[in-house]
Enzyme design. Structure first.
Site, PDB file in Angstrom:
ATOM      1  N   ASN A 133      47.071  15.385 -12.651  1.00  0.00           N
ATOM      2  CA  ASN A 133      46.691  14.330 -11.714  1.00  0.00           C
ATOM      3  C   ASN A 133      46.536  15.028 -10.289  1.00  0.00           C
ATOM      4  O   ASN A 133      46.871  16.150  -9.871  1.00  0.00           O
ATOM      5  CB  ASN A 133      48.143  13.558 -11.415  1.00  0.00           C
TER       6      ASN A 133
ATOM      7  N   TYR B 161      47.735  13.508  -0.533  1.00  0.00           N
ATOM      8  CA  TYR B 161      49.042  13.142   0.073  1.00  0.00           C
ATOM      9  C   TYR B 161      49.367  13.984   1.236  1.00  0.00           C
ATOM     10  O   TYR B 161      49.310  15.062   1.118  1.00  0.00           O
ATOM     11  CB  TYR B 161      50.091  13.176  -1.011  1.00  0.00           C
ATOM     12  N   ARG B 162      49.677  13.347   2.423  1.00  0.00           N
ATOM     13  CA  ARG B 162      49.847  14.282   3.513  1.00  0.00           C
ATOM     14  C   ARG B 162      51.081  15.022   3.401  1.00  0.00           C
ATOM     15  O   ARG B 162      51.954  14.586   2.563  1.00  0.00           O
ATOM     16  CB  ARG B 162      50.047  13.273   4.808  1.00  0.00           C
TER      17      ARG B 162
ATOM     18  N   TRP C 214      54.736  11.216  -0.745  1.00  0.00           N
ATOM     19  CA  TRP C 214      54.432  10.605  -2.126  1.00  0.00           C
ATOM     20  C   TRP C 214      54.950   9.136  -2.074  1.00  0.00           C
ATOM     21  O   TRP C 214      56.143   8.788  -2.234  1.00  0.00           O
ATOM     22  CB  TRP C 214      55.064  11.350  -3.474  1.00  0.00           C
TER      23      TRP C 214
ATOM     24  N   GLU D 214      40.725  13.353 -12.271  1.00  0.00           N
ATOM     25  CA  GLU D 214      39.921  13.188 -10.997  1.00  0.00           C
ATOM     26  C   GLU D 214      38.834  14.199 -11.002  1.00  0.00           C
ATOM     27  O   GLU D 214      37.885  13.937 -10.516  1.00  0.00           O
ATOM     28  CB  GLU D 214      40.913  13.337  -9.765  1.00  0.00           C
TER      29      GLU D 214
ATOM     30  N   ASP E 284      49.320   7.011  11.606  1.00  0.00           N
ATOM     31  CA  ASP E 284      48.712   6.746  10.287  1.00  0.00           C
ATOM     32  C   ASP E 284      47.286   5.878  10.407  1.00  0.00           C
ATOM     33  O   ASP E 284      47.047   5.634  11.588  1.00  0.00           O
ATOM     34  CB  ASP E 284      49.674   5.799   9.522  1.00  0.00           C
TER      35      ASP E 284
END
Length: 505
Positions: A169, A173-174, A187, A230, A279
């Site tokens: 995968n 994600y920050r 996550w 991906e 954000d």
């Protein structure tokens, strides 16, 4: 041919006049953000900060910040062309005739050639740092906003493996930097990376690729089904496979041409407070417990370039990553909802808060069927509000949409209230992750839906008069932006998304 790595991409941006090099020293603590925020909102260029304060590594921001740059990244004139490529695959049927068979074979070969390719050596491992030599403080990681808990890595491709079947995968994600060799991993509850972590017992390895070609970087953000790789999507969209090299301290493969790779692990159950963070909703997300990443190695190219992205009050650079996803997945939406002509996820709606969808309405309740289908489809299930309009409404023209909502909606009849899952970052619901849903049916109504007054016709000029006036426009002496007026006036910022066509057929 798409850019093979970040350096080819930067060179392309420079040739196209889409990048500015900044030689003055600029502080990644807040100052870079203010510069980038003004640049993004003005539709300005990508920025390469050559002397970020406290680091010897250049900092690239706003590489994705306009529609033109996204089209350059994918080598297309319009983003719908990217969706058409994927649609050709999704809509493959058993071929009839030699020509159809040849086209089908070419498409299948293109898919097969898209699989990632393992290589023995990669530029991403020109320099290898391990143990006490690892220091994330050497990177120009930004503290973007005054309320942020610290510096955050915001454009990573995080590589993990499903412990149940070994499937790779890649997600974006920050990561909050906690120290020289540790970060937090944000996550969210609905993300595949979190699922991999929850199924892990004990230690979980991961790798983080920074500084990729633009298509591979985008693919890390794409909301793909769990079974689709991906990196294979990136290879298909690039027209060339992503080359991978085995990690130095982890049993994972990493992009061979990345600028920087972080290798490390997480221990199941080891959590730390992460956030607050300014954000993409335009609000700070609060402090929450998330897993801790221990960095065991940092590998880089020589003189690596560090990429970042600013999120905050929209629009920001991530708007165009979201618009690519909107366009790319339209064919997939139509596979399950063929009545859909087009849809739009407004940037100001943070993509998961609002969806506008145009349909070919065929029966009473059809708009409600589409609402509930969207609320049951992948990450679209997190959509909070849905507006359904008729097929001839341009969903990207918010003026048209609001006209239809204002003119066609009887709130007593056309508003649907429901509830269900909501995005992890949505601060509005009383209960996190779950709350209300709103559907608005702005389609025309008929007798089958209890409307027996005769739905009125829209006002339209005849084609003959329109053509006659267009042919005479030069003698009238009226100068209008863009030439003679079209079907309707444009107001405000409605038409911010230029397209090649409606795409609905």
């Amino acid at each position: 041919m798409a850019a093979r790595d970040l350096r080819e991409w930067i060179a392309l941006l420079e040739r196209e006049g889409e990048l500015v090099r900044i030689s003055a020293e600029v502080d990644p603590h807040l100052e870079v953000t203010e510069i980038v925020d003004r640049t993004v909102k003005a539709g300005g260029p990508a920025l390469l900060f050559e002397r970020p304060k406290g680091s010897s590594h250049p900092l690239l921001v706003n590489q994705f910040g306009t529609e033109r740059r996204m089209c350059l990244a994918f080598g297309v004139e319009h983003l719908d062309e990217v969706a058409a490529r994927l649609g050709d695959v999704l809509e493959m049927q058993p071929p009839e005739g030699l020509a159809a068979k040849v086209r089908g074979l070419k498409t299948l070969k293109s898919i097969a050639d898209s699989r990632p390719k393992s290589v023995k050596r990669g530029a991403s491992q020109d320099i290898v740092l391990q143990g006490d030599d690892v220091d994330l403080g050497l990177l120009p990681v930004q503290t973007a906003w005054p309320g942020d808990a610290g510096p955050f890595i915001t454009l990573p491709a995080v590589i993990t493996r499903d412990p149940r079947n070994g499937q790779r995968n890649v997600g974006m994600y920050r990561m909050q930097v906690l120290g020289p060799r540790a970060t937090a991993m944000h996550w969210q509850i609905h993300k595949d990376g979190r699922a991999d972590y929850l199924f892990t017992e004990g230690r979980m390895e991961l790798a983080v690729a920074l500084g990729l070609d633009p298509i591979t970087a985008y693919s890390a953000s794409a909301p793909l089904p769990k079974h689709i790789d991906e990196l294979m999507l990136a290879g298909f969209l690039r027209g060339a496979p992503v080359e991978l090299v085995k990690g130095v301290t982890v049993d994972l493969e990493v992009p061979a041409d990345a600028e920087i790779v972080l290798e490390g692990y997480l221990e199941k159950g080891e959590l730390t407070d992460e956030g607050p963070f300014g954000d993409h909703t335009g609000y700070y997300t609060p402090r929450e417990p998330f897993p801790v990443v221990h960095v065991t190695a940092v590998t880089t190219r020589r003189d690596p370039i560090y990429p970042s992205i600013i999120v905050g009050v929209p629009p920001q650079e991530d708007a165009w990553l979201g618009k690519v996803t909107e366009r790319l997945f339209l064919p997939a939406v139509r596979m399950t909802m063929p009545e859909v002509v087009d849809y739009d996820l407004p940037v100001e709606g943070a993509f998961h808060n609002l969806c506008i969808v145009a349909i070919r309405k065929a029966y009473p309740g059809h708009a409600r069927k589409v609402m509930h289908a969207i609320w049951g489809t992948g990450l679209l299930s997190l959509t909070k509000g849905i507006v359904v309009v008729d097929a001839d409404v341009d969903v990207h023209d918010y003026g048209q949409v609001m006209w239809q909502v204002g003119a066609n909606v009887d709130p007593a009849r056309d508003v649907v209230l429901s509830d269900g899952p909501l995005d992890h970052l949505d601060h509005a619901p009383t209960m996190q992750f779950h709350g209300g849903k709103l559907g608005i049916d702005a389609t025309a109504k008929g007798p089958a839906e209890g409307y027996d007054r005769g739905w009125p016709d829209r006002i339209r000029m005849t084609d003959e008069v329109r053509e006659r006036v267009t042919s005479r426009w030069g003698e009238l002496g009226i100068a209008l932006p863009g030439g003679p007026a079209g079907d309707r006036p444009q107001t405000g910022k409605m038409r911010r998304f230029a397209r090649s066509g409606r795409g609905g057929g």
